[in-house]
Design an enzyme around this catalytic site. Structure first.
Site, PDB file in Angstrom:
ATOM      1  N   ARG A  51       1.889 -24.329  90.501  1.00 28.59           N
ATOM      2  CA  ARG A  51       1.273 -25.083  91.595  1.00 28.59           C
ATOM      3  C   ARG A  51       1.260 -26.588  91.331  1.00 28.59           C
ATOM      4  O   ARG A  51       1.597 -27.387  92.195  1.00 28.59           O
ATOM      5  CB  ARG A  51      -0.162 -24.602  91.862  1.00 28.59           C
ATOM      6  CG  ARG A  51      -0.247 -23.557  92.964  1.00 28.59           C
ATOM      7  CD  ARG A  51      -1.651 -23.028  93.075  1.00 28.59           C
ATOM      8  NE  ARG A  51      -2.301 -23.013  91.778  1.00 28.59           N
ATOM      9  CZ  ARG A  51      -3.253 -23.841  91.412  1.00 28.59           C
ATOM     10  NH1 ARG A  51      -3.717 -24.741  92.248  1.00 28.59           N
ATOM     11  NH2 ARG A  51      -3.774 -23.757  90.211  1.00 28.59           N
ATOM     12  N   THR A  52       0.861 -26.958  90.130  1.00 25.93           N
ATOM     13  CA  THR A  52       0.798 -28.382  89.800  1.00 25.93           C
ATOM     14  C   THR A  52       2.194 -29.009  89.868  1.00 25.93           C
ATOM     15  O   THR A  52       2.388 -30.086  90.434  1.00 25.93           O
ATOM     16  CB  THR A  52       0.182 -28.587  88.404  1.00 25.93           C
ATOM     17  OG1 THR A  52      -1.088 -27.953  88.381  1.00 25.93           O
ATOM     18  CG2 THR A  52       0.015 -30.049  88.069  1.00 25.93           C
ATOM     19  N   LYS A  80      14.074 -26.690  70.574  1.00 24.79           N
ATOM     20  CA  LYS A  80      14.955 -27.027  69.450  1.00 24.79           C
ATOM     21  C   LYS A  80      14.228 -27.908  68.442  1.00 24.79           C
ATOM     22  O   LYS A  80      14.824 -28.445  67.518  1.00 24.79           O
ATOM     23  CB  LYS A  80      16.200 -27.753  69.959  1.00 24.79           C
ATOM     24  CG  LYS A  80      17.041 -26.929  70.910  1.00 24.79           C
ATOM     25  CD  LYS A  80      18.409 -27.586  71.096  1.00 24.79           C
ATOM     26  CE  LYS A  80      19.173 -26.987  72.253  1.00 24.79           C
ATOM     27  NZ  LYS A  80      19.043 -27.802  73.479  1.00 24.79           N
ATOM     28  N   ARG A 101       3.113 -31.948  81.528  1.00 24.50           N
ATOM     29  CA  ARG A 101       2.150 -30.899  81.247  1.00 24.50           C
ATOM     30  C   ARG A 101       2.454 -30.381  79.855  1.00 24.50           C
ATOM     31  O   ARG A 101       3.635 -30.168  79.528  1.00 24.50           O
ATOM     32  CB  ARG A 101       2.330 -29.763  82.260  1.00 24.50           C
ATOM     33  CG  ARG A 101       1.477 -28.552  81.980  1.00 24.50           C
ATOM     34  CD  ARG A 101       0.250 -28.641  82.818  1.00 24.50           C
ATOM     35  NE  ARG A 101      -0.497 -27.411  82.844  1.00 24.50           N
ATOM     36  CZ  ARG A 101      -1.470 -27.207  83.722  1.00 24.50           C
ATOM     37  NH1 ARG A 101      -1.741 -28.109  84.629  1.00 24.50           N
ATOM     38  NH2 ARG A 101      -2.160 -26.096  83.686  1.00 24.50           N
ATOM     39  N   HIS A 129      -7.055 -33.166  83.067  1.00 22.16           N
ATOM     40  CA  HIS A 129      -6.130 -32.821  84.148  1.00 22.16           C
ATOM     41  C   HIS A 129      -6.475 -33.762  85.297  1.00 22.16           C
ATOM     42  O   HIS A 129      -7.032 -33.363  86.307  1.00 22.16           O
ATOM     43  CB  HIS A 129      -6.319 -31.354  84.535  1.00 22.16           C
ATOM     44  CG  HIS A 129      -5.303 -30.836  85.520  1.00 22.16           C
ATOM     45  ND1 HIS A 129      -4.202 -31.562  85.913  1.00 22.16           N
ATOM     46  CD2 HIS A 129      -5.230 -29.668  86.193  1.00 22.16           C
ATOM     47  CE1 HIS A 129      -3.498 -30.855  86.784  1.00 22.16           C
ATOM     48  NE2 HIS A 129      -4.107 -29.704  86.970  1.00 22.16           N
TER      49      HIS A 129
END
Ligand code: ZN
Lengths: 307, 146
Positions: A51-52, A80, A101, A129
């Protein structure tokens, strides 16, 4: 160049400008449809949050910009072993702005220190957030017409709920707000929050049952009460209905009260409430796009393109 | 008092809690400096009965005194130049400390990226609260003293 790491990075005056811009975007979307023409947003999501991510991508596309990015750590170079600092240096060459994020707290700040482009914290573990908080504030600002001069109830898991803590910290900067905390004993708001309110002489009340306080609320911010937060099954069964919003409880509320929820909801708001004009949680998701559009424009220091 | 020679330029750290001067020697990383250091243990003191004293002969810009305040802000710092005390420094808690203490929050980005510096900022001077710059977790001095 500015980044957004915490909702408190912007002063209330700066937020007024941001929300004014978001309002203008909402009213005149066509004016902004090409504002980010030729610009690229990188969505760097080291953990999935669909959603974000889609909200950011929708915001950039609605501004006429384009998007690149990755949706989880497995499809990024982190798998990696590349450091966040190295990744952002590379992303700085590919994009004009980045939304990051990360499951680890502080990762977006590490990125911001090395970045050549603005970085937006799109959630870092249990830490911050900010765009969720800005979404909440814009929704209140737009639908109530003001930030301040109201009684807000926060209901559910107030102990672990990062969203709730950050909303409270953002709201204490405005005037004449009373807080009502509705939660089971186990999930009460932490002491540092009540200490903050006491130190600023901000009125608050802590209650266990939602219906008791429904009539006095101007806003109700619902969050989920997760079963695993309870010490035993018995308490959960005994208490869970206290925190489910249904039509009966809505009948006790003011005619112009608004219900907010960061979404996704599970069962804490009955579907029957969705049709109530006071249910604002889906509109809130829409405001989330407007506030991200305003934020992208502000951080890129862009004006709407002249038609 | 025992005379260990007069300093030309450097510091005399006085009123160190008796017995803690060696620890201080390590924390100030004096072993890395190529200079004369005198450690006086259990000197008599009117103020504190027994105390330790450190005398360090060095350029007065070489020592990081920030860390001193963290350890004990009752320590008196005398700055010596040309054999005279030119300044008595009040110790104040540093606003920021780098790579002195480590963040132990397992959710912090510093827990997985080894090369990141461990930076803490002073969040509350009265309560001596330091928070990690990245995750803002409070440093727990009781669990992990310097
Ligand atoms: Zn940390």
């Amino acid at each position: 160049m500015r980044h957004l790491m915490s909702p408190l990075d912007f002063s209330t005056e700066e937020l007024d400008l941001l929300f004014g811009l978001a309002e203008d975007i909402r009213k005149n979307p066509a004016k902004y449809a090409h504002a980010c023409h030729g610009k690229i947003l990188a969505t760097c999501f080291y953990e999935p949050s669909t959603r974000t991510r889609l909200s950011f991508e929708s915001a950039m596309i609605r501004l006429g910009g384009q998007i690149i990015g990755f949706a989880d750590a497995a499809s990024s170079s982190a798998s990696k072993g590349e450091s966040v600092s190295d990744t952002i240096r590379i992303i700085s060459c590919y994009a004009d702005i980045c939304a990051m994020r990360h499951p680890k707290e502080g990762a977006p700040m590490v990125a911001a220190e090395k970045s050549l482009i603005p970085v937006i914290n799109a959630g870092d573990g249990g830490h911050q957030h900010p765009t969720q908080t800005l979404t909440d504030l814009l929704t209140i600002h737009s639908l109530k017409g003001r930030l301040g001069g109201f009684t807000i109830g926060l209901c559910g898991d107030l102990k672990f709920g990062r969203t709730v803590h950050s909303l409270i910290k953002a709201l204490v900067r405005y005037h004449d707000i009373k807080f009502v905390f509705i939660s089971p004993e186990e999930l009460r708001v932490p002491d540092y929050i009540t200490d903050l309110l006491k130190s600023r002489n901000i009125p608050y009340e802590e209650v266990i049952r939602l219906e008791r306080v429904m009539p006095q609320l101007d806003l109700l911010y619902m969050t989920r009460v997760q079963k695993e937060r309870f010490f035993n099954e018995e308490d959960y069964v005994r208490l869970k209905d206290f925190y489910i919003l249904n039509a009966d409880k809505m009948a006790l509320a003011k005619k112009d009260m608004l219900v907010l929820h960061p979404l996704p909801r599970v069962n804490e708001i009955s579907v029957e409430v969705d049709e109530d004009p006071r249910a604002a949680y889906f509109r809130q998701a829409q405001y989330g796009v407007y506030v991200r559009m305003a934020l992208i424009l502000t951080l890129l220091e862009l004006e709407p393109a002249c038609e | 008092m025992l005379n260990v020679g007069k300093l030309e330029e450097g510091f005399v750290l006085d009123h160190i809690k008796a017995g803690s001067s060696l620890e201080l020697y390590d924390l100030l990383q004096l072993d890395k400096l190529d200079c004369t250091v005198a450690i006086i243990k259990n000197a008599r003191s009117e103020k504190m009965e027994k105390k330790d004293i450190l005398k360090v002969e060095c350029d007065i810009n070489t020592l990081d005194l920030d860390v001193l305040a963290l350890i004990d802000h009752n320590i008196t710092v005398n700055v010596i130049k040309n054999g005279e005390i030119v300044e008595k420094k009040e110790l104040a808690l540093p606003k920021q400390i780098k790579n002195v203490i480590r963040c132990h929050n397992p959710r912090c980005i510093t827990s997985i990226e080894q090369e990141l510096p461990h930076i803490f900022f002073l969040a509350d001077a009265e309560r001596e609260v330091y928070r990690c710059k990245y995750c803002e977790e409070k440093y727990n001095w009781t669990a992990r003293p310097l």
